[in-house]
Design an enzyme around this catalytic site. Structure first.
Site, PDB file in Angstrom:
ATOM      1  N   CYS A 156     -81.684 116.471  -4.481  1.00 10.33           N
ATOM      2  CA  CYS A 156     -80.867 117.297  -5.375  1.00 10.33           C
ATOM      3  C   CYS A 156     -81.555 118.623  -5.674  1.00 10.33           C
ATOM      4  CB  CYS A 156     -80.547 116.543  -6.654  1.00 10.33           C
ATOM      5  SG  CYS A 156     -81.986 115.883  -7.510  1.00 10.33           S
ATOM      6  N   GLU A 193     -77.231 113.151 -13.964  1.00 11.53           N
ATOM      7  CA  GLU A 193     -78.255 113.830 -13.163  1.00 11.53           C
ATOM      8  C   GLU A 193     -77.610 114.130 -11.813  1.00 11.53           C
ATOM      9  OE1 GLU A 193     -82.455 112.538 -11.147  1.00 11.53           O
ATOM     10  OE2 GLU A 193     -82.093 111.855 -13.203  1.00 11.53           O
TER      11      GLU A 193
END
Length: 472
Positions: free
Chosen positions: A259, A225
Site C-alpha cells: 500500500c 487501512e
C-alpha cells in the site's frame, strides 16, 4: 474454497467457507471471560504466541512464500515482523491506553481507564497475510477484545496457520477464530449486529463500501487501512545511484504490492535524464522468479492472473492515452502471473488516472521546479505515503509541511514503515485511525471517572435557608 500457488499454479489449500452467525455467537460467549482475565495473563499468552511463531518460523515463511509468491527472503522478514509485533504492542498499550489517576484531597480521585470494545472483526489482505492482520489482532487481544478473523480469500492457508499459532499458545479457539470466505462472508461479518468493531486492511474500494455500510451506526469502531497513489519526488542530488536504488525499492519491492509502494516518480527536469536512465538500468537487472529460485529473486509474481491481466491492461491504457513507455511491462507466461517491472512517462497525459495500480508499474512525471513537484505530489485523493529524494533540510521541511500524507520520508523509500510509529493516511487512504503503534487507540475506549470512598457533598448557592423550629 481453494488456494493456488501464484508462482506454479499448484493447489495449496482447500477448505470451506465459514458460518458468520455461528462464529459471532461463539465469540460473544467467549468475550466476558477473556476480558475478565488480568492484563498480565493476556500479555503472557501473546508472548507465548510469539514463541510459537518463532518455533515454526521456517515453515511459516515457506507457506507465506508459496501462497503469496513473494521471495523467501521477504517472507522471512514478514514472520520476524509478526514476532516483533507482540513487544511493540505491549509497549504501545501501556503508553497509549495506560491507567492514569489524579488525586485531589477534597474532590476525590480522577481516573482514566480503558475498556475493550467486545467482538472485533479483522479483515486481512493478501500482500502481507500474516503481518498486517496480526497488527490488528495482537493489540485487540491485549486490550481484552475477542477476534473473528477473515483472511483474504486469496491467502486462507496463511490465515489458518497464524490462528493455529495462537491456539497452540493457549489462546482459546473461541477468542481468536478464523472465518474463511469471500466477499459474501466479509459483507455479512461487517453488517452483523454482534460485531462491535471492524478493523480492515485492503483496497480503497472495499474500505469505502465498509464505511458506507457502517455510516449510520456510530457505535461500531471502524479502522480503515487502505492504499495510496504514492509520490516519490526527486530534486537536486549528486547521489543519482542511491536515488535510483531508493526509487526501485519503493516501487518494485513485493512486486509493487504494498500500500506504501511508490506509484508516481515526480522528477525535476534538471535531474530527469540522469535519474530515469539509472532507474531503468536498475529495473532491467531485477530478477523476478518463483520464491525459492537461486539466485534469490528481488520479486516474485503478483497474486494471480486476474491481477496480472489488470496491470498489463492498465499499462496499455496509459500508453494509449499519452503515456510514453520507457520500460515495457512483459508477461513471460500467460498461465502464470509474472509481470516485469515497468516504467512509463505520463507527463504528457491530459488526465492521469488517480487510482492505485497495485503492482510493479511506475509512472514518471517531469516537472520544472520544486513548487510544481509539490503540487503534482498532492494531485491525488489518496494520502498514505510520500518521499523526497535530494534537497536541503529546508527543502524537506517545506515538503513535510505541504504534503498531504500520513507517512512522509526524506531520502528513504516510501515503503518499509516502522511498527514503532503510527501507520495510516488521509483521504482515500484511511479514516484517521492509524495502525501500528497507534492501534491501541482503536482497540479500547477511554473511561473517565471521579471517585470517593464515601459520599461527601454540599450545595453552596441557590438553596433556601432551612427554617429552624422554635423550641416549645
Amino acid at each position: 474454497m481453494t488456494s493456488y500457488e501464484p508462482a506454479t499454479g499448484q493447489l495449496l489449500w482447500e477448505g470451506r467457507a465459514g458460518n458468520v452467525d455461528d462464529a459471532i455467537d461463539l465469540a460473544r460467549r467467549a468475550w466476558p471471560q477473556w476480558a475478565a482475565q488480568p492484563l498480565a495473563t493476556r500479555i503472557e499468552l501473546c508472548r507465548r504466541f510469539a514463541n510459537e511463531v518463532r518455533k515454526e518460523s521456517d515453515r511459516f515463511a515457506e507457506l507465506i512464500a508459496r501462497e503469496t509468491g513473494k521471495p523467501l527472503w521477504e517472507a522471512r522478514t514478514e514472520v520476524e515482523s509478526v514476532i516483533a509485533k507482540v513487544n511493540i504492542s505491549v509497549t504501545a498499550y501501556a503508553e497509549r491506553t495506560g491507567q492514569k489517576k489524579l488525586d485531589s484531597a477534597l474532590g476525590g480521585t480522577a481516573a482514566v481507564r480503558h475498556k475493550p470494545h467486545g467482538v472485533m472483526a479483522v479483515l486481512g489482505p493478501y500482500n502481507f497475510p500474516a503481518h498486517l492482520p496480526n497488527g490488528h489482532i495482537i493489540p485487540a487481544l491485549i486490550a481484552g477484545n475477542v477476534v473473528v478473523f477473515k483472511p483474504s480469500e486469496k491467502t486462507p492457508a496463511v490465515g489458518e496457520f497464524l490462528a493455529g499459532c495462537f491456539h497452540r499458545a493457549g489462546v482459546s479457539a473461541a477468542v481468536i477464530q478464523v472465518l474463511h470466505g469471500g466477499p459474501e462472508q466479509g459483507k455479512a461479518l461487517v453488517a452483523h449486529p454482534g460485531i462491535d468493531g471492524v478493523l480492515f486492511t485492503g483496497s480503497a474500494q472495499a474500505g469505502i463500501a465498509i464505511n458506507r455500510k457502517l455510516a449510520a451506526n456510530p457505535g461500531k469502531i471502524l479502522a480503515l487501512e487502505m492504499g495510496g497513489n504514492n509520490p516519490i519526488v526527486v530534486i537536486d542530488t549528486p547521489k543519482v545511484s542511491d536515488a535510483a536504488i531508493t526509487i526501485v525499492q519503493s516501487a518494485f519491492t513485493t512486486a509493487g504490492q504494498r500500500c506504501t509502494a511508490a506509484r508516481r516518480l515526480i522528477v525535476k527536469a534538471s535531474m530527469y535524464d540522469a535519474i530515469v536512465h539509472e532507474v531503468k538500468n536498475l529495473a532491467d537487472r531485477i530478477l523476478y522468479a518463483e520464491p525459492f529460485a537461486e539466485p534469490a529473486p528481488f520479486m516474485g509474481p503478483v497474486i494471480d492472473n486476474h491481477a496480472a491481466d489488470q496491470l498489463t491492461e492498465s499499462f496499455l491504457y496509459l500508453m494509449s492515452n499519452g503515456g510514453r513507455a520507457i520500460k515495457h511491462m512483459t508477461r513471460p507466461d500467460d498461465n502464470l502471473p509474472f509481470v516485469s517491472p515497468a516504467l512509463i512517462d505520463t507527463t504528457a497525459m491530459a488526465e492521469r488516472p488517480d487510482v492505485e495500480l497495485f503492482g510493479p508499474l511506475l509512472q514518471i512525471i517531469k516537472v520544472d521546479d520544486f513548487d510544481q513537484a509539490i503540487v503534482e505530489a498532492n494531485n491525488t485523493r489518496f494520502g498514505l505515503s510520500a518521499a523526497l529524494i535530494g534537497g536541503s533540510p529546508q527543502d524537506y521541511n517545506r515538503f513535510w509541511a505541504n504534503i498531504r500524507a500520513g507517512i512522509i520520508n526524506w531520502n528513504r523509500p516510501t515503503s518499509g514503515a516502522s511498527s514503532k510509529q503510527p501507520f495510516g493516511g488521509i483521504g482515500l487512504s484511511g479514516n484517521h485511525r492509524p495502525a501500528a503503534f497507534y492501534a491501541a487507540d482503536y482497540c479500547a475506549y477511554p473511561v473517565a471517572s471521579t471517585e470517593m470512598e464515601q459520599p461527601r457533598a454540599s450545595i453552596g448557592v441557590g438553596i433556601r435557608e432551612e427554617r429552624r423550629r422554635k423550641p416549645r
